[in-house]
Write a protein that holds these residues in place. Structure first.
Motif, PDB file in Angstrom:
ATOM      1  N   ASN A   1       0.844  -1.196   0.000  1.00  0.00           N
ATOM      2  CA  ASN A   1       0.000   0.000   0.000  1.00  0.00           C
ATOM      3  C   ASN A   1       0.873   1.238   0.000  1.00  0.00           C
ATOM      4  N   LYS A   2       0.277   2.365  -0.313  1.00  0.00           N
ATOM      5  CA  LYS A   2       1.006   3.628  -0.278  1.00  0.00           C
ATOM      6  C   LYS A   2       1.384   3.974   1.170  1.00  0.00           C
ATOM      7  N   ARG A   3       2.573   4.559   1.325  1.00  0.00           N
ATOM      8  CA  ARG A   3       3.009   5.042   2.638  1.00  0.00           C
ATOM      9  C   ARG A   3       3.719   6.376   2.423  1.00  0.00           C
ATOM     10  N   GLY A   4       3.603   7.260   3.414  1.00  0.00           N
ATOM     11  CA  GLY A   4       4.173   8.582   3.232  1.00  0.00           C
ATOM     12  C   GLY A   4       4.858   9.119   4.466  1.00  0.00           C
ATOM     13  N   GLY A   5       5.447  10.283   4.299  1.00  0.00           N
ATOM     14  CA  GLY A   5       6.136  10.927   5.403  1.00  0.00           C
ATOM     15  C   GLY A   5       6.360  12.402   5.137  1.00  0.00           C
ATOM     16  N   VAL A   6       6.730  13.101   6.209  1.00  0.00           N
ATOM     17  CA  VAL A   6       7.049  14.524   6.160  1.00  0.00           C
ATOM     18  C   VAL A   6       8.564  14.674   6.158  1.00  0.00           C
ATOM     19  N   LEU A   7       9.083  15.538   5.300  1.00  0.00           N
ATOM     20  CA  LEU A   7      10.519  15.749   5.192  1.00  0.00           C
ATOM     21  C   LEU A   7      10.913  16.993   5.991  1.00  0.00           C
TER      22      LEU A   7
ATOM     23  N   TYR B   1       9.687  12.074   9.041  1.00  0.00           N
ATOM     24  CA  TYR B   1       8.684  11.748  10.059  1.00  0.00           C
ATOM     25  C   TYR B   1       7.513  11.053   9.383  1.00  0.00           C
ATOM     26  N   GLU B   2       7.124   9.886   9.912  1.00  0.00           N
ATOM     27  CA  GLU B   2       6.015   9.120   9.352  1.00  0.00           C
ATOM     28  C   GLU B   2       4.815   9.230  10.283  1.00  0.00           C
ATOM     29  N   PRO B   3       3.879  10.128   9.995  1.00  0.00           N
ATOM     30  CA  PRO B   3       2.724  10.336  10.870  1.00  0.00           C
ATOM     31  C   PRO B   3       1.806   9.121  10.903  1.00  0.00           C
ATOM     32  N   GLU B   4       0.854   9.150  11.813  1.00  0.00           N
ATOM     33  CA  GLU B   4      -0.211   8.153  11.785  1.00  0.00           C
ATOM     34  C   GLU B   4      -0.912   8.280  10.435  1.00  0.00           C
ATOM     35  N   GLN B   5      -1.183   7.152   9.788  1.00  0.00           N
ATOM     36  CA  GLN B   5      -1.691   7.219   8.420  1.00  0.00           C
ATOM     37  C   GLN B   5      -2.471   5.972   8.042  1.00  0.00           C
ATOM     38  N   GLN B   6      -3.252   6.148   6.974  1.00  0.00           N
ATOM     39  CA  GLN B   6      -3.993   5.047   6.370  1.00  0.00           C
ATOM     40  C   GLN B   6      -3.684   5.047   4.882  1.00  0.00           C
ATOM     41  N   GLY B   7      -3.147   3.945   4.382  1.00  0.00           N
ATOM     42  CA  GLY B   7      -2.794   3.865   2.975  1.00  0.00           C
ATOM     43  C   GLY B   7      -3.473   2.702   2.289  1.00  0.00           C
TER      44      GLY B   7
ATOM     45  N   ASP C   1      -4.759   5.538  -2.486  1.00  0.00           N
ATOM     46  CA  ASP C   1      -5.012   6.675  -1.600  1.00  0.00           C
ATOM     47  C   ASP C   1      -4.106   6.635  -0.368  1.00  0.00           C
ATOM     48  N   LEU C   2      -3.845   7.818   0.190  1.00  0.00           N
ATOM     49  CA  LEU C   2      -3.028   7.953   1.382  1.00  0.00           C
ATOM     50  C   LEU C   2      -3.529   9.129   2.207  1.00  0.00           C
ATOM     51  N   GLU C   3      -3.820   8.874   3.482  1.00  0.00           N
ATOM     52  CA  GLU C   3      -4.237   9.931   4.394  1.00  0.00           C
ATOM     53  C   GLU C   3      -3.279   9.941   5.574  1.00  0.00           C
ATOM     54  N   MET C   4      -2.648  11.097   5.831  1.00  0.00           N
ATOM     55  CA  MET C   4      -1.727  11.253   6.954  1.00  0.00           C
ATOM     56  C   MET C   4      -2.289  12.283   7.929  1.00  0.00           C
ATOM     57  N   ASP C   5      -2.135  12.021   9.219  1.00  0.00           N
ATOM     58  CA  ASP C   5      -2.626  12.918  10.265  1.00  0.00           C
ATOM     59  C   ASP C   5      -1.526  13.914  10.622  1.00  0.00           C
ATOM     60  N   HIS C   6      -1.704  15.165  10.193  1.00  0.00           N
ATOM     61  CA  HIS C   6      -0.705  16.203  10.457  1.00  0.00           C
ATOM     62  C   HIS C   6      -1.079  17.083  11.653  1.00  0.00           C
ATOM     63  N   THR C   7      -2.157  16.730  12.350  1.00  0.00           N
ATOM     64  CA  THR C   7      -2.646  17.587  13.438  1.00  0.00           C
ATOM     65  C   THR C   7      -2.584  16.918  14.802  1.00  0.00           C
TER      66      THR C   7
ATOM     67  N   VAL D   1      11.395   3.685  13.629  1.00  0.00           N
ATOM     68  CA  VAL D   1      10.561   4.816  13.219  1.00  0.00           C
ATOM     69  C   VAL D   1       9.146   4.628  13.751  1.00  0.00           C
ATOM     70  N   GLU D   2       8.530   5.747  14.098  1.00  0.00           N
ATOM     71  CA  GLU D   2       7.198   5.778  14.691  1.00  0.00           C
ATOM     72  C   GLU D   2       6.114   5.290  13.724  1.00  0.00           C
ATOM     73  N   ASN D   3       5.023   4.806  14.304  1.00  0.00           N
ATOM     74  CA  ASN D   3       3.793   4.465  13.576  1.00  0.00           C
ATOM     75  C   ASN D   3       3.973   3.386  12.513  1.00  0.00           C
ATOM     76  N   ARG D   4       4.906   2.468  12.772  1.00  0.00           N
ATOM     77  CA  ARG D   4       5.092   1.328  11.878  1.00  0.00           C
ATOM     78  C   ARG D   4       4.583   0.055  12.540  1.00  0.00           C
ATOM     79  N   LEU D   5       4.378  -0.968  11.721  1.00  0.00           N
ATOM     80  CA  LEU D   5       3.939  -2.256  12.254  1.00  0.00           C
ATOM     81  C   LEU D   5       4.977  -2.845  13.195  1.00  0.00           C
ATOM     82  N   THR D   6       6.248  -2.486  12.994  1.00  0.00           N
ATOM     83  CA  THR D   6       7.335  -3.022  13.831  1.00  0.00           C
ATOM     84  C   THR D   6       7.331  -2.443  15.235  1.00  0.00           C
TER      85      THR D   6
END
Length: 425
Positions: free
Chosen positions: A161-167, A182-188, A192-198, A351-356
């Motif tokens: 699935n798509k995964r994203g991050g902030v540089l 930084y890899e925010p909480e997200q749904q990919g 589609d990809l939605e990241m929580d920036h707030t 890294v934060e918010n990963r399955l690991t």
């Protein structure tokens, strides 16, 4: 001669993305050129193919005085199979002069001194879609450990699935240096990809970055290997890129991480190649997106164009010499040169918010790795983890990050005790 078995190659030029049919992979590059002339060129238009290449940099060169020998990876005599091409592969083409393409026309270049049009001029004259020759950012450089950590993780998941991050990074003399992802909480999903920036975590990430002299400089996302797209970016993705540049400034950029289709693997069984590429969208794209001119078109990689001041106008923009209401998003993409460096900061903490996940044991291993406590915590992800586990506010997170940067965090100090407590020590 080619065997009688048909396949399609995608031909990317300054006019957009087109498709040409050839008989088989046994065809030579010379025969491919002949097919292009027959299928894509108008009879008697005098157009010439200056060069073919699998290198996208071909399209950033000025064709005036251009030397095709600089891109010699596709000589006339070799076969398509020997070049590793397969059904659906992309070949870049540089041609002479102007050439009309059905659906996507070659635009005229901007008049000297003009980069945008006012809203009044758009209404009065229609909007002429123009290409931007070069990126506004000179180049970008990634901390190699941060880049490898993101690429390795999406590869380990098979680009499912798509995964994203902030540089986060710094700007020096027009060049951007990315120091952390930084890899925010997200749904990919596949597309589609939605990241929580707030979230509170995202606010602490901003505070830590600012304490280390960094700011947001762009975004990164991977493309799902499950996607059956035959294009690089979708209209929705280009609108996201435009929004990032509008928010962060004209030097902001987007990095896309993709993997070759398994169908294009070499016969030796080697894994698919992973691509790490940087792009900006043109200033005109940012301007028009912000004013509401674009939405997703009839195909995923096209913009539907609507003049927000005259929604009844059926052909609100001009591409080349043609009034249209659909534009290929390739018109607005500008490649950015990419490099790597070592930031001097660690990127070894999970890294934060990963399955690991992240655990106190990970922090214990980090602080007991032979470095001083301040050096061990000189890791963006480790500091973000400590501040979250300790329930710190953004101000407290920034204070801890500053103390780490100055080397003031020691095992007997307040922040040192907090970090060791989080690590279970």
């Amino acid at each position: 001669m080619c065997a009688d078995s048909s396949l399609v190659l995608r031909v990317r030029s300054r006019d957009g993305l087109e498709r040409v049919r050839v008989q088989s992979l046994d065809c030579s590059v010379s025969e491919l050129k002949q097919s292009i002339r027959q299928q894509l060129f108008a009879p008697g238009d005098g157009q010439e193919i200056l060069a073919l290449s699998t290198n996208k940099d071909l399209l950033t060169k000025d064709d005036i005085g251009f030397c095709p020998e600089g891109f010699a990876d596709m000589p006339d005599s070799v076969t398509l199979a020997s070049l590793g091409l397969s059904n659906g592969s992309i070949v870049c083409m540089l041609t002479s002069g102007e050439r009309d393409v059905e659906g996507v026309k070659l635009p005229a270049f901007m008049k000297a001194g003009r980069t945008t049009m006012t809203v009044e001029e758009m209404v009065a004259k229609q909007t002429r879609i123009e290409r931007q020759d070069s990126a506004l950012v000179a180049s970008v450089s990634f901390d190699m450990h941060a880049a490898n950590a993101f690429q390795a993780y999406v590869s380990s998941l098979g680009f499912h699935n798509k995964r994203g991050g902030v540089l986060y990074g710094e700007v020096k003399d027009g060049k951007v240096y990315v120091q952390a992802i930084y890899e925010p909480e997200q749904q990919g999903s596949t597309e589609d990809l939605e990241m929580d920036h707030t979230s509170p975590q995202a606010e602490r990430a901003d505070a830590i970055a600012a304490a280390w002299g960094w700011k947001k400089v762009g975004q990164i996302f991977s493309i799902s290997a499950k996607s059956e797209r035959d294009y690089m970016f979708s209209a929705a993705e280009v609108m996201s890129m435009s929004a990032i540049q509008e928010e962060l400034g004209e030097l902001a950029f987007t990095v896309v991480v993709s993997q070759d289709s398994p169908d294009s693997d070499d016969d030796d069984g080697s894994p698919p190649e992973v691509h790490f590429e940087a792009f900006q969208v043109s200033k005109q794209c940012v301007d028009l997106c912000s004013k509401g001119w674009f939405s997703v078109g009839e195909t995923p990689n096209e913009f539907r164009c609507v003049n927000p001041d005259d929604t009844k106008d059926k052909t609100p923009v001009i591409v080349g010499r043609t009034d249209v209401n659909q534009v290929d998003v390739d018109y607005f993409l500008v490649p950015v040169a990419i490099d790597s460096h070592s930031s001097g900061f660690s990127s070894s903490f999970p890294v934060e918010n990963r399955l690991t996940g992240q655990t106190p044991a990970d922090l214990k291993a980090q602080v007991r790795g032979g470095k001083s406590l301040a050096e061990a915590l000189k890791d963006f992800h480790a500091v973000l983890y400590v501040t979250g586990q300790a329930g710190m506010s953004t101000d407290e997170a920034a204070s801890l990050a500053t103390s780490v940067l100055l080397g003031e965090v020691k095992e007997g100090s307040g922040y040192g005790l907090i970090a060791l407590s989080v690590a279970g020590l």
